[in-house]
Write a protein that holds these residues in place. Structure first.
Motif, PDB file in Angstrom:
ATOM      1  N   GLY A 276       0.786  -1.221   0.000  1.00 21.26           N
ATOM      2  CA  GLY A 276       0.000   0.000   0.000  1.00 21.26           C
ATOM      3  C   GLY A 276       0.818   1.271   0.000  1.00 21.26           C
ATOM      4  N   HIS A 277       2.088   1.202  -0.434  1.00 22.63           N
ATOM      5  CA  HIS A 277       2.945   2.376  -0.436  1.00 22.63           C
ATOM      6  C   HIS A 277       3.227   2.808  -1.877  1.00 22.63           C
ATOM      7  N   ARG A 278       3.542   4.082  -2.039  1.00 21.83           N
ATOM      8  CA  ARG A 278       3.819   4.620  -3.365  1.00 21.83           C
ATOM      9  C   ARG A 278       5.144   4.076  -3.898  1.00 21.83           C
ATOM     10  N   THR A 279       5.236   4.061  -5.205  1.00 18.45           N
ATOM     11  CA  THR A 279       6.446   3.565  -5.857  1.00 18.45           C
ATOM     12  C   THR A 279       7.242   4.683  -6.521  1.00 18.45           C
ATOM     13  N   ARG A 280       6.646   5.830  -6.717  1.00 15.23           N
ATOM     14  CA  ARG A 280       7.413   6.937  -7.288  1.00 15.23           C
ATOM     15  C   ARG A 280       8.286   7.567  -6.199  1.00 15.23           C
ATOM     16  N   THR A 281       9.386   8.155  -6.612  1.00 20.78           N
ATOM     17  CA  THR A 281      10.262   8.793  -5.641  1.00 20.78           C
ATOM     18  C   THR A 281      11.078   9.874  -6.329  1.00 20.78           C
ATOM     19  N   ALA A 282      11.528  10.850  -5.565  1.00 23.96           N
ATOM     20  CA  ALA A 282      12.412  11.900  -6.064  1.00 23.96           C
ATOM     21  C   ALA A 282      13.527  12.088  -5.045  1.00 23.96           C
ATOM     22  N   VAL A 283      14.753  12.030  -5.503  1.00 22.63           N
ATOM     23  CA  VAL A 283      15.926  12.113  -4.639  1.00 22.63           C
ATOM     24  C   VAL A 283      16.776  13.292  -5.081  1.00 22.63           C
ATOM     25  N   LEU A 284      17.209  14.085  -4.112  1.00 20.84           N
ATOM     26  CA  LEU A 284      18.069  15.242  -4.386  1.00 20.84           C
ATOM     27  C   LEU A 284      19.459  14.967  -3.845  1.00 20.84           C
ATOM     28  N   VAL A 335      14.314   9.956 -14.424  1.00 22.35           N
ATOM     29  CA  VAL A 335      14.481  11.308 -14.942  1.00 22.35           C
ATOM     30  C   VAL A 335      15.669  11.945 -14.233  1.00 22.35           C
ATOM     31  N   LEU A 336      16.650  12.408 -15.014  1.00 18.44           N
ATOM     32  CA  LEU A 336      17.836  13.053 -14.458  1.00 18.44           C
ATOM     33  C   LEU A 336      17.757  14.558 -14.702  1.00 18.44           C
ATOM     34  N   ILE A 337      17.822  15.336 -13.637  1.00 23.62           N
ATOM     35  CA  ILE A 337      17.846  16.798 -13.746  1.00 23.62           C
ATOM     36  C   ILE A 337      19.062  17.295 -12.971  1.00 23.62           C
ATOM     37  N   GLU A 338      20.119  17.626 -13.699  1.00 18.35           N
ATOM     38  CA  GLU A 338      21.323  18.138 -13.042  1.00 18.35           C
ATOM     39  C   GLU A 338      21.228  19.648 -12.866  1.00 18.35           C
ATOM     40  N   ASP A 339      21.855  20.138 -11.801  1.00 17.81           N
ATOM     41  CA  ASP A 339      21.829  21.573 -11.483  1.00 17.81           C
ATOM     42  C   ASP A 339      20.394  22.085 -11.425  1.00 17.81           C
ATOM     43  N   VAL A 374      11.573   7.251 -11.049  1.00 11.94           N
ATOM     44  CA  VAL A 374      12.506   7.814 -10.079  1.00 11.94           C
ATOM     45  C   VAL A 374      13.060   9.100 -10.667  1.00 11.94           C
ATOM     46  N   VAL A 375      12.960  10.189  -9.922  1.00 13.48           N
ATOM     47  CA  VAL A 375      13.504  11.477 -10.345  1.00 13.48           C
ATOM     48  C   VAL A 375      14.770  11.737  -9.530  1.00 13.48           C
ATOM     49  N   LEU A 376      15.893  11.893 -10.210  1.00 15.81           N
ATOM     50  CA  LEU A 376      17.172  12.153  -9.558  1.00 15.81           C
ATOM     51  C   LEU A 376      17.627  13.561  -9.926  1.00 15.81           C
ATOM     52  N   MET A 377      17.814  14.388  -8.909  1.00 18.38           N
ATOM     53  CA  MET A 377      18.230  15.782  -9.120  1.00 18.38           C
ATOM     54  C   MET A 377      19.531  16.037  -8.378  1.00 18.38           C
ATOM     55  N   THR A 378      20.322  16.960  -8.919  1.00 16.22           N
ATOM     56  CA  THR A 378      21.571  17.344  -8.259  1.00 16.22           C
ATOM     57  C   THR A 378      21.633  18.861  -8.154  1.00 16.22           C
ATOM     58  N   THR A 379      22.359  19.331  -7.161  1.00 13.56           N
ATOM     59  CA  THR A 379      22.608  20.757  -7.015  1.00 13.56           C
ATOM     60  C   THR A 379      23.866  20.962  -6.189  1.00 13.56           C
ATOM     61  N   ASN A 380      24.595  22.021  -6.516  1.00 13.18           N
ATOM     62  CA  ASN A 380      25.723  22.448  -5.700  1.00 13.18           C
ATOM     63  C   ASN A 380      25.318  23.522  -4.696  1.00 13.18           C
ATOM     64  N   ARG A 381      24.091  24.037  -4.837  1.00 11.42           N
ATOM     65  CA  ARG A 381      23.647  25.157  -3.995  1.00 11.42           C
ATOM     66  C   ARG A 381      22.270  24.858  -3.391  1.00 11.42           C
ATOM     67  N   PRO A 382      22.194  23.952  -2.453  1.00 11.11           N
ATOM     68  CA  PRO A 382      20.884  23.635  -1.868  1.00 11.11           C
ATOM     69  C   PRO A 382      20.265  24.812  -1.126  1.00 11.11           C
ATOM     70  N   ASP A 383      21.083  25.776  -0.726  1.00  9.45           N
ATOM     71  CA  ASP A 383      20.571  26.906   0.050  1.00  9.45           C
ATOM     72  C   ASP A 383      19.715  27.851  -0.777  1.00  9.45           C
ATOM     73  N   VAL A 384      19.832  27.791  -2.125  1.00 12.88           N
ATOM     74  CA  VAL A 384      19.051  28.709  -2.960  1.00 12.88           C
ATOM     75  C   VAL A 384      17.803  28.050  -3.531  1.00 12.88           C
ATOM     76  N   LEU A 385      17.548  26.801  -3.187  1.00 12.50           N
ATOM     77  CA  LEU A 385      16.398  26.107  -3.749  1.00 12.50           C
ATOM     78  C   LEU A 385      15.091  26.688  -3.221  1.00 12.50           C
ATOM     79  N   GLU A 386      14.096  26.703  -4.080  1.00 19.12           N
ATOM     80  CA  GLU A 386      12.772  27.164  -3.712  1.00 19.12           C
ATOM     81  C   GLU A 386      12.190  26.253  -2.632  1.00 19.12           C
TER      82      GLU A 386
END
Length: 502
Positions: A276-284, A335-339, A374-386
């Protein structure tokens, strides 16, 4: 042989009646007899036409396949996009190989219904083929003017893909990145069956078959801005170099966390769904520049030959939407979203590009909980994220920091980059201490620059087998390289290479 036979019959009939009519005009035949000859000629031509249509026309084959006339069959038209058109044809062609029955007519008819065209008993045409790309260097041929006579669950049906605008398989997008209305409505999957409910079941079966036979399924795909006029989105196949596990130098605990949060759930999606748990995920993934976030992503996706990988190149309106559309279409997918900070910068810091941010937030919310994405995102500046992205529960499942390497990881990294060098005169443990706060990218550049210094040193003359000896670097080479990188580049180079030591 059949075509030449029909032509011979037509020419014989036409020539024979012309001779009879001309002979009547040159003799004493009355006008009434000549008119009778003309009427008989027309009736003969009509009789021959219907005989040929009954024997060779496609209507007879459709009638025999469905057990009813095409005009009495139920017709279902389903609109297709240029992307799904190729997949539907590939699915039909693959399915036809199990029960190979299809005829070929000119389907570029511009008519609203193929049913009328089949009822007119059109003559079968020569098979036409279209090349469609299926990978970086792979192409295959598919028939584009075929009418498929198939069966599903013992239900006979006729299927065809019609395109009023021709056979182009390219994309047609408006300025917003959406496929235009004309491209959505002018391409149709048309299905003929005895009953309407059969048409609906067959449509669902064929659309699922199209997904299974999609040219994008289990491929590495790049979504980027198109350079073609009238198109804003381009989709290309990509070839990623396999990154071995030993090339990714991280603390084992962090690697296991990333693997469990992102990849493992793709293998255990059935277990999660039953619970009964979701299978989609997004990782930063976040951390200083040069710590290996991109390298880690390449390693992870390189191990998934059964998964579609969509990489976003550039940030333009419509690209994010198309990337997620493909991800839903070709599940399981990554899905890969860099920066990602270039899209999701805090709105208080910038009022530009908020449409891209809204697009990303909408697509993350639009992924159904049961999506195998699965959505995989990367950032060098987590402090500026919305905060709407980084702080709202549910949009990002987990944020994982990829830190600068510790002493053990720096030693492993130095050994990796000097594996093909002669370092007998270098004490690597000393350089582990001297490079505290350095990223793997900095260490790689350090070794590369040291090689350049080593080559400039006078080398002894070598001959024979010795000429193939490995390049030797010394502490002096490394010191010169270190000084040049830090002194000439200053703080900017340190930031670019992820060197945080003072």
């Amino acid at each position: 042989m059949t075509l030449w036979f029909r032509r011979a019959v037509w020419f014989t009939a036409i020539g024979g009646w012309l001779i009879v009519i001309v002979a009547g005009l040159l003799t004493t035949a009355t006008p009434g007899e000549i008119i009778a000859f003309c009427i008989l000629a027309v009736m003969t031509f009509i009789a021959i036409f219907w005989a040929f249509a009954f024997k060779w026309g496609i209507r007879r084959k459709i009638r025999r396949h469905l057990a009813i006339s095409p005009k009495d069959a139920s017709l279902l038209q389903h609109p297709l996009t240029p992307r799904s058109r190729i997949d539907v044809i590939r699915g039909l062609y693959a399915y036809s190989k199990r029960q190979p029955r299809f005829e070929c007519i000119d389907l570029n008819i511009g008519a609203a219904s193929v049913q009328v065209y089949l009822e007119s008993s059109a003559e079968p045409q020569k098979l036409q083929w279209e090349s469609c790309q299926t990978d970086v260097k792979s192409w295959e041929e598919i028939p584009i003017n075929a009418v498929f006579l198939l069966s599903h669950d013992d239900v006979p049906f006729v299927a065809a893909v019609t395109n009023e605008n021709g056979y182009s398989s390219g994309y047609d997008f408006d300025d917003s990145g959406d496929e235009t209305h004309s491209s959505r409505t002018n391409i149709h999957l048309q299905i003929l069956a005895v009953a309407q409910d059969q048409c609906h079941r067959i449509r669902d079966f064929l659309l699922e078959l199209a997904v299974q036979n999609s040219v994008y399924r289990r491929r590495k795909i790049i979504v980027r801005a198109s350079e073609k006029r009238g198109q804003s989105v381009a989709i290309e196949f990509a070839s990623l170099t396999q990154v071995p596990r030993e090339r990714v130098i991280l603390p084992e605990q962090i690697f296991e966390i990333v693997h469990r949060a992102a990849m493992k759930q793709l293998d255990l999606e059935d277990v999660l769904r039953r619970a009964g748990h979701r299978t989609r995920t997004a990782v930063l993934l976040h951390g200083p520049p040069g710590t290996g976030k991109t390298l880690l992503l390449k390693h992870l996706v390189g191990t998934r030959d059964d998964t579609t990988t969509i990489m976003l190149h550039g940030f333009r309106r419509g690209l994010v939407r198309e990337a997620f559309r493909l991800a839903r279409y070709c599940q399981p997918s990554i899905v890969l979203i860099e920066d990602v900070d270039l899209i999701a910068v805090r709105r208080q810091r910038s009022t530009r590009g908020t449409s891209l941010l809204h697009e990303l937030l909408d697509e993350l919310d639009g992924l159904a909980p049961e999506s195998r994405t699965v959505v995989l995102m990367t950032t060098n500046r987590p402090d500026v994220l919305e905060p709407a992205l980084a702080s709202r529960p549910g949009r990002i499942s987990q944020a994982i920091e990829i830190p600068l390497p510790d002493a053990e990881c720096r030693l492993r990294t130095l050994r990796l980059f000097t594996a093909n060098l002669d370092v007998t005169g270098v004490e690597l443990s000393d350089w582990v201490s001297r490079t505290e706060g350095a990223s793997p990218a900095f260490l790689e550049e350090l070794i590369r620059r040291a090689i350049l210094f080593a080559v400039d040193r006078p080398q002894p003359e070598l001959s024979g087998f010795a000429a193939t000896a490995r390049t030797s670097i010394t502490d002096e080479d490394l010191s010169s390289a270190m000084n040049e990188i830090l002194t000439s580049g200053g703080r900017l180079t340190r930031r670019l290479l992820g060197y945080q030591a003072e």
